[in-house]
Scaffold this active site. Structure first.
Site, PDB file in Angstrom:
ATOM      1  CG  ASP A 273       4.897 201.505 137.181  1.00  0.00           C
ATOM      2  OD1 ASP A 273       4.796 202.629 137.712  1.00  0.00           O
ATOM      3  OD2 ASP A 273       4.644 201.325 135.982  1.00  0.00           O
TER       4      ASP A 273
HETATM    5  C1  NOJ Z   1       3.031 204.525 136.422  1.00  0.00           C
HETATM    6  C2  NOJ Z   1       3.714 204.389 135.087  1.00  0.00           C
HETATM    7  O1  NOJ Z   1       3.520 203.081 134.594  1.00  0.00           O
HETATM    8  C3  NOJ Z   1       5.199 204.678 135.138  1.00  0.00           C
HETATM    9  O2  NOJ Z   1       5.692 204.702 133.832  1.00  0.00           O
HETATM   10  C4  NOJ Z   1       5.473 205.952 135.853  1.00  0.00           C
HETATM   11  O3  NOJ Z   1       6.856 206.210 135.868  1.00  0.00           O
HETATM   12  C5  NOJ Z   1       4.937 205.855 137.269  1.00  0.00           C
HETATM   13  N1  NOJ Z   1       3.496 205.629 137.221  1.00  0.00           N
HETATM   14  C6  NOJ Z   1       5.223 207.108 138.066  1.00  0.00           C
HETATM   15  O4  NOJ Z   1       4.500 208.165 137.592  1.00  0.00           O
END
Ligand code: NOJ
Length: 730
Positions: A273
């Protein structure tokens, strides 16, 4: 090795593997590590990260993927740099969070889950894939397949609620919708099951907090939707920000390498993430970037989202003999495989077709699909005295700032959803009513929830003169989503005070709730005759709500998550475990309980009313006992005994009466949505196999145990209409 080849019928898995191997042979270590690096475009979906010269990095072959690139032309430009100006010309993968639609938005995932309709969910994901791919994007960071039992958590809106069976069915449906049956087709995109795993268990519902659950809770509740996504062929999986058993997910070889890759045989790739590899340092399991990179790769994570730790550290780690180059190769192989499956090497610009873009995005039939699922997602929580549906009222008062907001109906994670495209509650009502109906709008409260005296008084006046008041209350869209955990989950601001004032008029009130999580609304339940749960329904929200208000559509949505009476009951879920002192059996005062609130939720999982009445009869089992390798059929007859056509979600629950570990008091084991005309009856048959009864046993395996089971059929987890029992034989 045949890999995900059901998703690439244009080419066999072996042919793709050959191409992957020969490309890998040509690559330098630096180029390999470059493929594991994902940069950010411009929009930030996380805290600021260090910026690099993107164009230079792409030309140098140091980038495998970019997320959040702003615009079609920019994506095309970056692709041209990668393909035409880098040494090996490996195409880039463009990623974006398309969670409930690209431009045409469907309900937030929790809302879609309330439809209990995997077919509709799959169709809507296919619409999202068509629009996403037409915009030049190859990869969506969806579906989120997290499960949660905690309404405080802001990301409850992204989940399918509290149940692993419903969550698994919808996870698979969404993967099928996004990826289709050919990833190489123009209108499909690579999907990403996230966040692996158990992010929905953040302590106290506080965003990014630690997670501390048993292996049983992990295996029985949180992993099944991921497993279903993997079995449906999902191409990628994203690590959670959180930890499991004190190890952050991205560095957890138990989660990533042992379970996902070895046990389940996942052949796609795992992306971190946002910056989560670097966050291993803040979790205090890595001393520095170098150790963070080593831990993440060794655990089986393959791509670094915006953290730069792989690109900064891996070459040296391999050269120093700390990390085996074979691990890097394995990660690169997985990423190249995805690019081949998407057919990007044959035509890296295949997703850039101006004509297709113009005719696809926000197409009329997409809006129709969105309206259909939005209607199905509405849950009628209460309808005393048949206030609904509204039949030819002379005057409808429409009250509340939320009723006039295109911004709010879109919810969070709206991708390119545009408030100007959205149908507000007010617009929906105005369109649905004929010239004979007078629609009077009054704001009632500010968007922040405050209801100053003049607004409140005006709302009372307008309501007093109306036949019915439709009052939009609940959350603005920013109140749920990432970083939007709430410790209070009541109606925000002074919405309740407004409703109290409106109650002083004789006009019946219909509350239209907007929210991304269960709210604690016992006062509303006691004092307002009709309540519609509408979540954030997306682009077609207003039309869908009007369809239900005026009886054009008979509501059939069912709650995917229980609504507590008070936040103090959270986490609360229907499929809880028995205790040694069950409330209903113990001597008064000695059972599991609170002294100030009941144990039961306000509205239980599966609850949802209809404009018609369904009766259940003739529960029948094909056998009283069956062997591990057999199945049993459970059938029940459902009849629409009212005079309105409608859909019923028939829910089948089971209970394993004695197990090697405590077993839930009830578990959803099957469900079927049936549409019935008045007086129509239908026999609904479910098949139960031993796999459907499996859990993480005391022997540390997912298996069913022989013994006695109860089977229950009903309208919700607390409205069981019929039950029987069977035995699973050794
Ligand atoms: C953080 C989020 O937790 C995740 O779900 C998302 O895909 C990513 N950022 C990218 O935006």
């Amino acid at each position: 090795m045949p890999v995900m080849n059901t998703y690439a019928p244009h080419e066999s898995g072996e042919a793709i593997e050959d191409k992957v191997e020969s490309l890998l042979d040509e690559m330098t270590l630096e180029e390999k590590v470059g493929q594991l690096n994902q940069l950010n475009g411009s929009e930030h979906t996380g805290p600021a990260v260090s910026e690099v010269d993107k164009e230079a990095e792409i030309r140098a072959g140091n980038v495998g993927s970019i997320l959040n690139v702003d615009g079609y032309e920019k994506r095309k430009h970056f692709q041209r740099l990668a393909v035409e100006e880098s040494e090996l010309g490996i195409p880039l993968l463009f990623g974006y969070d398309v969670v409930h639609g690209y431009r045409t938005l469907s309900p937030i995932p929790l809302g879609e889950a309330a439809s209990w309709d995997p077919v509709a969910v799959e169709e809507m994901s296919a619409v999202a894939a068509a629009e996403t791919s037409a915009a030049g994007i190859h990869w969506t960071f969806g579906p989120p397949v997290d499960l949660t039992r905690d309404a405080r958590w802001g990301r409850a809106m992204e989940t399918s609620g509290e149940d692993p069976h419903l969550g698994s069915e919808l996870a698979a449906a969404r993967v099928r919708g996004f990826q289709g049956d050919d990833l190489g087709a123009d209108d499909t995109v690579l999907a990403c099951a996230k966040h692996f795993a158990a992010y929905g268990e953040v302590k106290a519902g506080r965003e990014y907090n630690t997670v501390d659950i048993s292996e049983s809770t992990l295996r029985d509740l949180h992993l099944p939707p991921f497993k279903a996504a993997v079995d449906a062929g999902v191409g990628t999986v994203m690590n959670a920000f959180t930890d499991h058993d004190r190890v952050p997910a991205g560095a957890s070889d138990h989660l990533v390498r042992d379970i996902l890759k070895d046990e389940w045989g996942f052949e796609g790739f795992v992306v971190s993430d946002w910056n989560s590899f670097r966050e291993l340092i803040y979790h205090r399991v890595a001393e520095d970037e170098r150790e963070a990179a080593q831990l993440a790769l060794e655990a089986g994570s393959d791509m670094d989202m915006v953290g730069h730790v792989f690109v900064n550290e891996l070459v040296e780690l391999v050269e120093d003999g700390v990390v085996d180059e074979a691990m890097v190769d394995d990660a690169v192989r997985r990423i190249l495989r995805a690019k081949f499956l998407l057919d990007l090497f044959d035509d890296p610009y295949r997703y850039f077709d101006d004509q297709r873009r113009d005719s696809t995005i926000l197409a009329d039939d997409h809006r129709e699909t969105a309206r259909e699922i939005a209607r199905k997602s509405i849950v009628m929580l209460k309808n005393d005295d048949d206030v609904l549906p509204l039949t030819d009222p002379d005057t409808v008062a429409v009250v509340g700032a939320l009723a006039d907001s295109g911004d709010d109906v879109l919810g969070d994670w709206r991708a390119q959803g545009n408030p100007d495209d959205a149908v507000t509650v007010l617009e929906g009502i105005e369109t649905a009513t004929n010239a004979g109906t007078n629609v009077e709008y009054t704001k009632g409260y500010e968007r922040s929830g405050e209801a100053p005296e003049p607004l409140r008084e005006q709302a009372v006046e307008v309501t007093a003169d109306a036949d019915v008041a439709v009052v939009a209350v609940g959350e603005t869209w920013e109140l749920s989503g990432e970083c939007s955990s709430r410790a209070n989950i009541d109606l925000p601001g002074e919405q309740r005070e407004l409703l109290e004032a409106l109650r002083e008029t004789d006009t019946p009130v219909v509350a239209v709730l907007t929210n991304g999580r269960p709210l604690a609304i016992p006062w509303l339940d006691e004092n307002v005759p009709a309540i519609l749960e509408t979540w954030f329904l997306g682009t077609e929200a207003g039309h869908a709500i009007a369809d239900v208000l005026f009886g054009e559509h008979n509501p059939s949505g069912k709650l995917p998550m229980s609504f507590p009476q008070t936040v103090g009951q959270v986490p609360i879920n229907y499929n809880h475990l028995p205790t040694g002192r069950p409330a209903e059996k113990a001597e008064p005062g000695w059972g599991t309980s609170y002294i100030d609130v009941p144990n039961d939720p306000l509205y239980t999982f599966g609850h949802g009313l209809s404009y018609t009445t369904f009766e259940y009869s003739d529960l029948d089992l094909s056998a009283a006992a069956f062997e591990m390798d057999e199945q049993i059929q459970v059938s029940v007859t459902v009849e629409n005994v009212g005079d309105t056509a409608g859909a019923e979600v028939v829910q089948l629950y089971t209970r394993d009466l004695v197990g090697s570990r405590t077993r839930p008091v009830k578990e959803l084991t099957g469900f079927r949505r049936v549409e019935l005309e008045p007086n129509e009856r239908r026999e609904v048959t479910f098949e139960i196999a031993s796999d459907d009864l499996a859990f993480w046993t005391a022997d540390e395996e997912v298996a069913a145990e022989p013994g006695e089971f109860e089977v229950m059929v009903g309208r919700s987890a607390d409205d069981i209409r019929s039950s029987a029992s069977f035995e699973l034989l050794d």
